[in-house]
Design a protein around this motif. Structure first.
Motif, PDB file in Angstrom:
ATOM      1  N   LEU A 298       0.858  -1.180   0.000  1.00 45.68           N
ATOM      2  CA  LEU A 298       0.000   0.000   0.000  1.00 45.68           C
ATOM      3  C   LEU A 298       0.899   1.236   0.000  1.00 45.68           C
ATOM      4  O   LEU A 298       1.656   1.456   0.950  1.00 45.68           O
ATOM      5  CB  LEU A 298      -0.908   0.002   1.234  1.00 45.68           C
ATOM      6  CG  LEU A 298      -1.837   1.210   1.397  1.00 45.68           C
ATOM      7  CD1 LEU A 298      -2.876   1.253   0.274  1.00 45.68           C
ATOM      8  CD2 LEU A 298      -2.525   1.179   2.762  1.00 45.68           C
ATOM      9  N   VAL A 299       0.807   2.053  -1.049  1.00 45.74           N
ATOM     10  CA  VAL A 299       1.729   3.184  -1.177  1.00 45.74           C
ATOM     11  C   VAL A 299       1.032   4.534  -1.054  1.00 45.74           C
ATOM     12  O   VAL A 299       1.708   5.562  -0.913  1.00 45.74           O
ATOM     13  CB  VAL A 299       2.511   3.122  -2.510  1.00 45.74           C
ATOM     14  CG1 VAL A 299       3.341   1.844  -2.575  1.00 45.74           C
ATOM     15  CG2 VAL A 299       1.583   3.215  -3.716  1.00 45.74           C
ATOM     16  N   ALA A 300      -0.294   4.570  -1.095  1.00 43.99           N
ATOM     17  CA  ALA A 300      -1.026   5.830  -0.939  1.00 43.99           C
ATOM     18  C   ALA A 300      -2.448   5.512  -0.526  1.00 43.99           C
ATOM     19  O   ALA A 300      -2.991   4.464  -0.881  1.00 43.99           O
ATOM     20  CB  ALA A 300      -1.023   6.630  -2.241  1.00 43.99           C
ATOM     21  N   MET A 301      -3.056   6.446   0.226  1.00 44.52           N
ATOM     22  CA  MET A 301      -4.451   6.256   0.597  1.00 44.52           C
ATOM     23  C   MET A 301      -5.083   7.583   0.986  1.00 44.52           C
ATOM     24  O   MET A 301      -4.405   8.589   1.219  1.00 44.52           O
ATOM     25  CB  MET A 301      -4.599   5.251   1.730  1.00 44.52           C
ATOM     26  CG  MET A 301      -4.214   5.742   3.103  1.00 44.52           C
ATOM     27  SD  MET A 301      -4.644   4.508   4.369  1.00 44.52           S
ATOM     28  CE  MET A 301      -4.541   5.500   5.844  1.00 44.52           C
ATOM     29  N   ALA A 302      -6.405   7.571   1.035  1.00 44.96           N
ATOM     30  CA  ALA A 302      -7.192   8.711   1.504  1.00 44.96           C
ATOM     31  C   ALA A 302      -8.575   8.191   1.865  1.00 44.96           C
ATOM     32  O   ALA A 302      -9.026   7.166   1.341  1.00 44.96           O
ATOM     33  CB  ALA A 302      -7.291   9.805   0.449  1.00 44.96           C
ATOM     34  N   GLY A 303      -9.240   8.916   2.755  1.00 49.54           N
ATOM     35  CA  GLY A 303     -10.585   8.525   3.144  1.00 49.54           C
ATOM     36  C   GLY A 303     -11.365   9.716   3.643  1.00 49.54           C
ATOM     37  O   GLY A 303     -11.026  10.858   3.358  1.00 49.54           O
ATOM     38  N   GLN A 304     -12.414   9.432   4.384  1.00 53.84           N
ATOM     39  CA  GLN A 304     -13.236  10.491   4.977  1.00 53.84           C
ATOM     40  C   GLN A 304     -13.267  10.307   6.491  1.00 53.84           C
ATOM     41  O   GLN A 304     -13.093   9.198   6.991  1.00 53.84           O
ATOM     42  CB  GLN A 304     -14.649  10.462   4.403  1.00 53.84           C
ATOM     43  CG  GLN A 304     -14.714  10.790   2.916  1.00 53.84           C
ATOM     44  CD  GLN A 304     -16.131  10.743   2.370  1.00 53.84           C
ATOM     45  OE1 GLN A 304     -17.099  11.095   3.051  1.00 53.84           O
ATOM     46  NE2 GLN A 304     -16.271  10.307   1.133  1.00 53.84           N
TER      47      GLN A 304
ATOM     48  N   PHE B  88     -14.307  19.165   2.476  1.00 49.89           N
ATOM     49  CA  PHE B  88     -13.369  20.039   3.177  1.00 49.89           C
ATOM     50  C   PHE B  88     -12.264  19.185   3.758  1.00 49.89           C
ATOM     51  O   PHE B  88     -12.329  17.951   3.759  1.00 49.89           O
ATOM     52  CB  PHE B  88     -14.071  20.878   4.248  1.00 49.89           C
ATOM     53  CG  PHE B  88     -14.323  20.194   5.572  1.00 49.89           C
ATOM     54  CD1 PHE B  88     -13.575  20.531   6.698  1.00 49.89           C
ATOM     55  CD2 PHE B  88     -15.309  19.230   5.715  1.00 49.89           C
ATOM     56  CE1 PHE B  88     -13.805  19.915   7.931  1.00 49.89           C
ATOM     57  CE2 PHE B  88     -15.547  18.605   6.942  1.00 49.89           C
ATOM     58  CZ  PHE B  88     -14.790  18.953   8.055  1.00 49.89           C
ATOM     59  N   LEU B  89     -11.215  19.829   4.235  1.00 46.97           N
ATOM     60  CA  LEU B  89     -10.099  19.102   4.834  1.00 46.97           C
ATOM     61  C   LEU B  89      -9.324  20.038   5.754  1.00 46.97           C
ATOM     62  O   LEU B  89      -9.542  21.253   5.765  1.00 46.97           O
ATOM     63  CB  LEU B  89      -9.189  18.503   3.759  1.00 46.97           C
ATOM     64  CG  LEU B  89      -8.663  19.406   2.638  1.00 46.97           C
ATOM     65  CD1 LEU B  89      -7.477  20.247   3.093  1.00 46.97           C
ATOM     66  CD2 LEU B  89      -8.255  18.577   1.421  1.00 46.97           C
ATOM     67  N   HIS B  90      -8.428  19.454   6.534  1.00 41.53           N
ATOM     68  CA  HIS B  90      -7.540  20.214   7.396  1.00 41.53           C
ATOM     69  C   HIS B  90      -6.097  19.899   7.015  1.00 41.53           C
ATOM     70  O   HIS B  90      -5.776  18.756   6.665  1.00 41.53           O
ATOM     71  CB  HIS B  90      -7.769  19.857   8.869  1.00 41.53           C
ATOM     72  CG  HIS B  90      -9.086  20.335   9.400  1.00 41.53           C
ATOM     73  ND1 HIS B  90     -10.156  19.481   9.639  1.00 41.53           N
ATOM     74  CD2 HIS B  90      -9.517  21.575   9.728  1.00 41.53           C
ATOM     75  CE1 HIS B  90     -11.183  20.185  10.104  1.00 41.53           C
ATOM     76  NE2 HIS B  90     -10.829  21.449  10.172  1.00 41.53           N
TER      77      HIS B  90
ATOM     78  N   GLU C 167     -15.321  15.609   5.555  1.00 42.92           N
ATOM     79  CA  GLU C 167     -13.885  15.856   5.615  1.00 42.92           C
ATOM     80  C   GLU C 167     -13.089  14.751   4.925  1.00 42.92           C
ATOM     81  O   GLU C 167     -13.258  13.577   5.216  1.00 42.92           O
ATOM     82  CB  GLU C 167     -13.443  15.960   7.073  1.00 42.92           C
ATOM     83  CG  GLU C 167     -11.954  16.240   7.243  1.00 42.92           C
ATOM     84  CD  GLU C 167     -11.492  16.040   8.683  1.00 42.92           C
ATOM     85  OE1 GLU C 167     -10.504  16.681   9.063  1.00 42.92           O
ATOM     86  OE2 GLU C 167     -12.114  15.232   9.408  1.00 42.92           O
ATOM     87  N   ILE C 168     -12.225  15.147   4.017  1.00 42.21           N
ATOM     88  CA  ILE C 168     -11.257  14.226   3.417  1.00 42.21           C
ATOM     89  C   ILE C 168     -10.065  14.145   4.359  1.00 42.21           C
ATOM     90  O   ILE C 168      -9.542  15.164   4.810  1.00 42.21           O
ATOM     91  CB  ILE C 168     -10.839  14.701   2.021  1.00 42.21           C
ATOM     92  CG1 ILE C 168     -12.061  14.757   1.097  1.00 42.21           C
ATOM     93  CG2 ILE C 168      -9.768  13.786   1.435  1.00 42.21           C
ATOM     94  CD1 ILE C 168     -11.792  15.377  -0.255  1.00 42.21           C
ATOM     95  N   SER C 169      -9.643  12.916   4.674  1.00 41.96           N
ATOM     96  CA  SER C 169      -8.638  12.750   5.725  1.00 41.96           C
ATOM     97  C   SER C 169      -7.709  11.585   5.411  1.00 41.96           C
ATOM     98  O   SER C 169      -7.940  10.817   4.472  1.00 41.96           O
ATOM     99  CB  SER C 169      -9.341  12.521   7.066  1.00 41.96           C
ATOM    100  OG  SER C 169      -8.420  12.413   8.122  1.00 41.96           O
ATOM    101  N   ALA C 170      -6.651  11.476   6.250  1.00 43.43           N
ATOM    102  CA  ALA C 170      -5.653  10.402   6.128  1.00 43.43           C
ATOM    103  C   ALA C 170      -5.054  10.344   4.728  1.00 43.43           C
ATOM    104  O   ALA C 170      -4.797   9.270   4.183  1.00 43.43           O
ATOM    105  CB  ALA C 170      -6.258   9.055   6.513  1.00 43.43           C
TER     106      ALA C 170
END
Length: 228
Positions: free
Chosen positions: A143-149, A193-195, A158-161
């Motif tokens: 696993l080389v990249a990821m994203a979630g909510q 949105f995201l932080h 929120e889009i996170s991680a």
């Protein structure tokens, strides 16, 4: 008028993430293996006192405030971060680069924990996957990249991680995963949105390119009970 994103944790716990909420009417938080974040109806000494009575001494918690504040002395501030809150205003089209993303599930949690430990995108715990919608990119078995909510203070999500293995940067994987999450949110009548840490220039540049604009600066506090 107070904006829903000025108190995103509380508003998430009483709306889009209510199924994951624990705690009484004025103080709510996620399960310890899901997320450290705690939400307050109002940031008062009484609310912090109630939280102090509710959680175990060893638990580390995250508080998100629209302005810097004085944390009551019964709490130890372990870390303070200035974080930019960004909202997507100009949706962009996702472009497929490299291996196609795959939906991540319980079997992928060890790989997700390993990637987030190496890249430190923010708190990621054994059951953070409960927030849902995590996707990742694999190169071979890795696993080389990821994203979630994460937080869903309706109508925002929120889009996170968002993270990429250091050996696989510059391939467009993060941008691809972010845009896929944003499209999923918009398709569900939400607003992405995201932080982002205010000193993370590389990430902020990417987010601007993907149609996000900074709404305001937020204060993040990592706290636990003061052993004194």
């Amino acid at each position: 008028m107070v904006h829903v994103l000025d108190n995103p944790v509380w508003n998430a716990l009483i709306s889009g993430n209510s199924a994951l909420a624990q705690g009484p009417a004025s103080v709510k938080y996620f399960a310890e293996d899901v997320s450290p974040f705690v939400g307050f109806d109002a940031f008062t000494p009484e609310a912090f006192g109630l939280l102090h009575a509710l959680v175990p001494a060893e638990r580390v918690l995250g508080v998100v405030s629209p302005v810097p504040m004085a944390i009551p002395t019964q709490w130890q501030v372990m870390q303070y971060l200035q974080v930019g809150q960004m909202v997507q205003e100009q949706p962009a089209a996702a472009v497929l680069l490299g291996p196609p993303p795959v939906q991540l599930g319980p079997a992928h949690v060890p790989a997700m924990l390993a990637l987030t430990k190496q890249t430190r995108p923010g708190p990621f715990l054994p059951n953070t996957l409960a927030f849902g919608h995590y996707e990742g990119i694999f190169e071979g078995p890795e696993l080389v990249a990821m994203a979630g909510q994460r937080m869903h203070p309706e109508p925002y999500a929120e889009i996170s991680a968002v993270c990429t293995h250091p050996g696989h940067l510059g391939r467009g994987y993060a941008g691809q995963l972010i845009l896929r999450q944003a499209q999923r949110i918009v398709a569900a009548a939400g607003i992405p949105f995201l932080h982002v840490k205010s000193d993370n220039v590389r990430a902020i540049k990417l987010y601007h390119h993907l149609g996000f604009v900074t709404r305001r600066e937020m204060s993040f506090y990592i706290i636990r009970k003061n052993p004194a």
